[in-house]
Design a protein around this motif. Structure first.
Motif, PDB file in Angstrom:
ATOM      1  N   UNK A  38       0.826  -1.206   0.000  1.00 17.26           N
ATOM      2  CA  UNK A  38       0.000   0.000   0.000  1.00 17.26           C
ATOM      3  C   UNK A  38       0.856   1.250   0.000  1.00 17.26           C
ATOM      4  N   UNK A  39       1.945   1.243   0.771  1.00 17.43           N
ATOM      5  CA  UNK A  39       2.855   2.385   0.768  1.00 17.43           C
ATOM      6  C   UNK A  39       3.437   2.597  -0.619  1.00 17.43           C
ATOM      7  N   UNK A  40       3.835   1.515  -1.276  1.00 19.51           N
ATOM      8  CA  UNK A  40       4.368   1.623  -2.639  1.00 19.51           C
ATOM      9  C   UNK A  40       3.331   2.221  -3.586  1.00 19.51           C
ATOM     10  N   UNK A  41       2.087   1.783  -3.448  1.00 18.73           N
ATOM     11  CA  UNK A  41       1.025   2.277  -4.323  1.00 18.73           C
ATOM     12  C   UNK A  41       0.758   3.757  -4.098  1.00 18.73           C
ATOM     13  N   UNK A  42       0.970   4.248  -2.879  1.00 18.85           N
ATOM     14  CA  UNK A  42       0.691   5.642  -2.543  1.00 18.85           C
ATOM     15  C   UNK A  42       1.856   6.593  -2.834  1.00 18.85           C
ATOM     16  N   UNK A  43       3.063   6.053  -2.947  1.00 20.06           N
ATOM     17  CA  UNK A  43       4.277   6.864  -2.855  1.00 20.06           C
ATOM     18  C   UNK A  43       4.335   8.014  -3.858  1.00 20.06           C
ATOM     19  N   UNK A  44       4.207   7.718  -5.142  1.00 18.17           N
ATOM     20  CA  UNK A  44       4.396   8.772  -6.142  1.00 18.17           C
ATOM     21  C   UNK A  44       3.265   9.799  -6.104  1.00 18.17           C
ATOM     22  N   UNK A  45       2.060   9.346  -5.794  1.00 16.66           N
ATOM     23  CA  UNK A  45       0.954  10.295  -5.683  1.00 16.66           C
ATOM     24  C   UNK A  45       1.227  11.288  -4.549  1.00 16.66           C
ATOM     25  N   UNK A  46       1.772  10.791  -3.442  1.00 12.58           N
ATOM     26  CA  UNK A  46       2.085  11.671  -2.313  1.00 12.58           C
ATOM     27  C   UNK A  46       3.217  12.635  -2.662  1.00 12.58           C
ATOM     28  N   UNK A  47       4.228  12.161  -3.379  1.00 12.17           N
ATOM     29  CA  UNK A  47       5.322  13.048  -3.779  1.00 12.17           C
ATOM     30  C   UNK A  47       4.820  14.154  -4.702  1.00 12.17           C
ATOM     31  N   UNK A  48       3.825  13.834  -5.517  1.00 14.14           N
ATOM     32  CA  UNK A  48       3.210  14.876  -6.351  1.00 14.14           C
ATOM     33  C   UNK A  48       2.366  15.826  -5.510  1.00 14.14           C
ATOM     34  N   UNK A  49       1.728  15.311  -4.475  1.00 16.03           N
ATOM     35  CA  UNK A  49       0.958  16.174  -3.579  1.00 16.03           C
ATOM     36  C   UNK A  49       1.852  17.181  -2.859  1.00 16.03           C
ATOM     37  N   UNK A  50       3.087  16.802  -2.606  1.00 17.41           N
ATOM     38  CA  UNK A  50       4.044  17.721  -1.979  1.00 17.41           C
ATOM     39  C   UNK A  50       4.128  19.014  -2.794  1.00 17.41           C
TER      40      UNK A  50
END
Length: 342
Positions: free
Chosen positions: A293-305
């Motif tokens: 789940x962390x892997x699935x979320x990672x890039x979306x969160x980096x874009x949210x930054x």
């Protein structure tokens, strides 16, 4: 040259097929991230990938196929144990580096005599390849150096007006790119960790880890795999990775050293520790017990930054085994190897 970028649905897949056949680029979903694809055997089509992404010419691409028969046309030999891996992990997030045949243009391989190939495990990707009857060279469909796209909207944000079409297949599953395994040496060498873990691979063959899994490879003359040499996965904000046994307390200590009136600070935290940061923008990665789940979320969160216009973001480090190896590999690169230990 700017162009209008279409968002295509699955029902419009034939439009994407025709674009590929006509030497154009199309972004499409895989089970890992969205790829920017073009006919791997058409040098002029492949050049459009590099142009749209702003990708360095020596950074090799992965070829996506729909069948082993298609793969065999692109390579000169395959180690018997590589065939075992194909049987167990294809379709899936495993790219095998093999000796290329002469029909594969050097632009695809960054000038190397080897080529990385995989069969993706996504129905739209497989149908696209099958209907086009082409091997598709495809790196991630983002501006080079930025976080990889896991949604069509991410692709559009980066490449609108630079490519003719994006095939929208919803959110991708794995969220980090495929594992890249060099099968031209023995023991096989893991060049990039990804969706298939080194522990899983070692159930079938001997695998050694390349130094680039953990170390900065910026000075390598020729990267042997995507993601080895250049800055990757990075938002505009400064990213600092914090590892060790007392991560939350170390991050809070580092935050106290910042002037929060001039610096907008955030934290990428796990579910278990997200409540330990007060007065900060906290983006939840997921539970440490669910690395998928962390892997699935990672890039979306980096874009949210970037969407939140953060100036500085601290990221909690994770385990370096199983899927954690792939996540930590991406986080080290996103941080430019700026790591603080607690």
């Amino acid at each position: 040259m700017e162009m209008k970028t279409q968002i295509l649905t699955a029902e419009q897949l034939d439009v994407a097929v025709e674009l590929l056949k006509n030497g154009e680029c199309v972004a499409f979903p895989t089970e890992t991230v969205y790829g920017l694809g073009a006919n791997a055997l058409d040098e002029e089509a492949v050049k459009k990938i590099f142009l749209a992404k702003g990708r360095p010419a020596d950074n090799p691409l992965i070829i996506h196929c729909a069948s082993k028969a298609q793969v065999f046309n692109l390579v000169t030999e395959i180690h018997p144990e590589a065939e075992i891996l194909m049987k167990h992990f294809w379709p899936g997030p495993l790219s095998l580096v093999l000796s290329k045949s002469d029909i594969v243009p050097k632009i695809v391989t960054g000038g190397l005599d080897t080529v990385a190939i995989r069969i993706p495990d996504h129905p739209l990707a497989l149908t696209l390849i099958e209907r086009s009857e082409l091997p598709i060279a495809a790196p991630s469909a983002n501006t080079s150096g930025k976080p990889s796209p896991t949604r069509a909207s991410h692709v559009y944000a980066d490449l609108a007006s630079k490519i003719p079409a994006i095939l929208d297949g919803g959110s991708t599953g794995w969220g980090v790119e495929s594992t890249v395994l060099d099968c031209t040496v023995y023991p096989f060498r893991l060049l990039r960790p990804g969706g298939v873990t080194v522990e899983e691979l070692r159930e079938f063959t001997a695998v050694e880890l390349d130094a680039g899994v953990y170390e900065d490879q910026q000075n390598n003359e020729k990267p042997r795999s995507p993601g080895m040499k250049y800055r990757h996965y990075s938002p505009n904000a400064t990213v600092i990775l914090v590892e060790g046994d007392n991560i939350p307390s170390r991050i809070n200590q580092l935050v106290k050293e910042q002037d929060l009136t001039t610096t907008k600070v955030g934290v990428l935290a796990t579910s278990e520790t997200k409540q330990l940061y007060s007065g900060l923008t906290v983006l939840e990665m997921g539970s440490r017990t669910d690395l998928r789940q962390i892997a699935a979320n990672l890039y979306h969160l980096l874009r949210q930054v970037d969407e939140l216009e953060l100036d500085l973001v601290y990221v909690e480090g994770l385990t370096n085994d199983q899927m954690g190896m792939a996540i930590m590999n991406r986080l080290r690169k996103a941080a430019g190897y700026k790591v603080v230990y607690s």
